[in-house]
Design a protein around this motif. Structure first.
Motif, PDB file in Angstrom:
ATOM      1  N   TYR A  57       0.030   6.267  10.640  1.00 41.61           N
ATOM      2  CA  TYR A  57      -1.168   5.193  11.068  1.00 41.61           C
ATOM      3  C   TYR A  57      -1.070   3.915  10.447  1.00 41.61           C
ATOM      4  O   TYR A  57      -0.749   4.015   9.208  1.00 41.61           O
ATOM      5  N   GLU A  58      -1.468   2.929  11.316  1.00 34.97           N
ATOM      6  CA  GLU A  58      -1.990   1.666  10.611  1.00 34.97           C
ATOM      7  C   GLU A  58      -2.927   1.427   9.899  1.00 34.97           C
ATOM      8  O   GLU A  58      -4.131   2.264  10.257  1.00 34.97           O
ATOM      9  N   GLU A  59      -3.516   0.387   9.104  1.00 36.06           N
ATOM     10  CA  GLU A  59      -4.798   0.482   8.519  1.00 36.06           C
ATOM     11  C   GLU A  59      -5.365  -1.144   8.762  1.00 36.06           C
ATOM     12  O   GLU A  59      -4.415  -1.971   8.762  1.00 36.06           O
ATOM     13  N   GLU A  60      -6.537  -1.208   8.739  1.00 39.96           N
ATOM     14  CA  GLU A  60      -7.123  -2.581   8.908  1.00 39.96           C
ATOM     15  C   GLU A  60      -7.139  -3.391   7.633  1.00 39.96           C
ATOM     16  O   GLU A  60      -7.084  -4.644   7.405  1.00 39.96           O
ATOM     17  N   GLY A  61      -7.451  -2.508   6.402  1.00 36.59           N
ATOM     18  CA  GLY A  61      -7.552  -3.026   5.212  1.00 36.59           C
ATOM     19  C   GLY A  61      -6.258  -2.891   4.328  1.00 36.59           C
ATOM     20  O   GLY A  61      -5.256  -2.680   4.924  1.00 36.59           O
ATOM     21  N   ASN A  62      -6.606  -2.822   3.062  1.00 38.28           N
ATOM     22  CA  ASN A  62      -5.332  -2.533   2.147  1.00 38.28           C
ATOM     23  C   ASN A  62      -5.793  -1.565   1.075  1.00 38.28           C
ATOM     24  O   ASN A  62      -6.759  -1.784   0.500  1.00 38.28           O
ATOM     25  N   PHE A  63      -4.636  -0.891   0.750  1.00 42.57           N
ATOM     26  CA  PHE A  63      -4.819  -0.113  -0.531  1.00 42.57           C
ATOM     27  C   PHE A  63      -3.727  -1.021  -1.594  1.00 42.57           C
ATOM     28  O   PHE A  63      -2.716  -1.259  -1.054  1.00 42.57           O
ATOM     29  N   MET A  64      -4.103  -1.340  -2.675  1.00 41.34           N
ATOM     30  CA  MET A  64      -3.284  -1.889  -3.838  1.00 41.34           C
ATOM     31  C   MET A  64      -3.062  -1.306  -5.019  1.00 41.34           C
ATOM     32  O   MET A  64      -4.051  -0.674  -5.632  1.00 41.34           O
ATOM     33  N   LEU A  65      -1.709  -1.363  -5.439  1.00 37.15           N
ATOM     34  CA  LEU A  65      -1.698  -0.891  -6.708  1.00 37.15           C
ATOM     35  C   LEU A  65      -1.765  -2.091  -7.876  1.00 37.15           C
ATOM     36  O   LEU A  65      -1.722  -3.287  -7.343  1.00 37.15           O
ATOM     37  N   THR A  66      -2.268  -1.948  -9.081  1.00 39.43           N
ATOM     38  CA  THR A  66      -2.132  -3.014  -9.961  1.00 39.43           C
ATOM     39  C   THR A  66      -1.280  -2.752 -10.995  1.00 39.43           C
ATOM     40  O   THR A  66      -1.039  -1.404 -11.564  1.00 39.43           O
ATOM     41  N   THR A  67      -0.911  -3.672 -11.712  1.00 44.05           N
ATOM     42  CA  THR A  67       0.241  -3.582 -12.742  1.00 44.05           C
ATOM     43  C   THR A  67      -0.412  -4.530 -13.873  1.00 44.05           C
ATOM     44  O   THR A  67      -0.990  -5.639 -13.843  1.00 44.05           O
ATOM     45  N   VAL A  68       0.354  -3.926 -15.273  1.00 45.26           N
ATOM     46  CA  VAL A  68       0.194  -4.942 -16.234  1.00 45.26           C
ATOM     47  C   VAL A  68       1.611  -5.342 -16.714  1.00 45.26           C
ATOM     48  O   VAL A  68       2.733  -4.663 -16.491  1.00 45.26           O
TER      49      VAL A  68
END
Length: 341
Positions: free
Chosen positions: A48-59
């Motif tokens: 399924y598609e999504e309207e918002g976003n999940f994001m990974l964060t990096t250093v």
């Protein structure tokens, strides 16, 4: 003649400055990295598609030359670490990189398992052997095995896990010889290695390698995670949320940009990570509206407390959410109201 001396001096100074950029100090410097949307790099077949976003964060982490060291000294969200705090004793840069990439692979596998089980979809594994992460100095495997070698048989027998390999070798005594079959750069090789007693007083013997399982998770529908050269286990939580969101009809993002961090265990436990304040900075710059942080069951100086401190300092509007498990993160998102324009 007099003009040549200043020119030569300038050239010499330039050469010294250039050379010093390639002279590394015994330190690592870390700084805020990026917040990357996960939907383009994680694909569940028919998901399924999504309207918002999940994001990974990096250093961003790297060895420090004199310039990077000096800049970090005067930068609030850059940290300096002695080499021994980042790498194990006698661990090379190559071994460190290999260890980080395999930790990422394990993180992806755990995230897939957590997400599919939450969605009520069965999970199976195909075990293929172990990868050598590190060869301990002054141990028998030194000079015979290398980081990245894929060991798949011991004494002509396959084994079912890294623990099975360790149990088999530990059942022998110092001086016994084991034959290991392994692959290196696509080529199958064999080596015989005598066991040596560990100096930890345990009385056990080994060949002197650190290893990790090489196992392929088997799920349907199929899922791919293209993490490229990102290393370490800290994206586990966000991987699992993105995968689960593509598996289920309800869009958990509700139209928001959601960042976060934390390791993920196969049972769904979210664990502590390093550099969370730098990740808060990265997520804020990327426009994230929510950030999941490991709560560590309310422990003092938890990742959550560190994240709150950084969020207050940079005056972000991003909401910091404490969680200990994948289920807690899902429950929070399920109760959240849909974003309105």
């Amino acid at each position: 003649m007099k003009r040549k001396f200043p020119i030569r001096l300038s050239i010499l100074a330039a050469l010294i400055l250039f050379a010093s950029a390639f002279y590394y100090l015994p330190f690592y410097v870390s700084k805020p990295g990026m917040a990357k949307e996960l939907e383009p790099i994680i694909k569940v077949e028919g998901g399924y598609e999504e309207e918002g976003n999940f994001m990974l964060t990096t250093v961003r982490m790297g060895r420090a030359n004199i310039y990077a060291y000096l800049i970090a000294q005067f930068s609030k969200y850059q940290e300096i670490y002695p080499v021994e705090e980042i790498r194990a004793e006698d661990e090379t840069d190559k071994e460190y990189t290999i260890r980080q990439l395999h930790m990422m692979d394990n993180s992806k596998t755990a995230a897939i398992e957590v997400a599919y089980k939450k969605a009520g979809i069965p999970v199976e594994y195909d075990f293929k052997g172990v990868y050598v992460l590190r060869v301990l100095p002054d141990m028998p495997a030194e000079g015979k095995l290398k980081p990245g070698d894929h060991v798949f048989e011991v004494d002509g027998n396959p084994f079912a896990s890294a623990n099975d390999f360790i149990d088999y070798v530990s059942s022998k005594k110092a001086g016994d010889i084991v034959k290991l079959s392994f692959k290196r750069n696509g080529k199958t090789m064999d080596t015989e290695i005598p066991l040596k007693a560990f100096d930890d007083g345990s009385g056990k013997a080994g060949v002197g390698i650190q290893l990790v399982d090489d196992k392929e998770i088997k799920v349907e529908p199929d899922v791919t995670v293209e993490s490229e050269e990102i290393g370490g286990p800290s994206a586990g939580l966000m991987f699992s949320l993105e995968i689960y969101n593509q598996l289920t009809k309800e869009d958990l993002t509700k139209g928001y940009d959601i960042a976060g961090t934390g390791t993920i265990s196969p049972d769904g436990t979210v664990g502590r990570i390093g550099g969370i304040q730098q990740k808060i900075v990265a997520a804020d710059k990327a426009g994230a509206e929510l950030f999941f942080a490991p709560f560590e069951k309310g422990a003092k100086d938890s990742n959550y407390e560190e994240a709150l401190e950084a969020a207050k300092d940079i005056d972000t509007k991003m909401k910091i959410i404490p969680i200990d498990t994948f289920d807690e993160a899902v429950a929070y998102l399920e109760k959240m109201k849909k974003k309105t324009s």
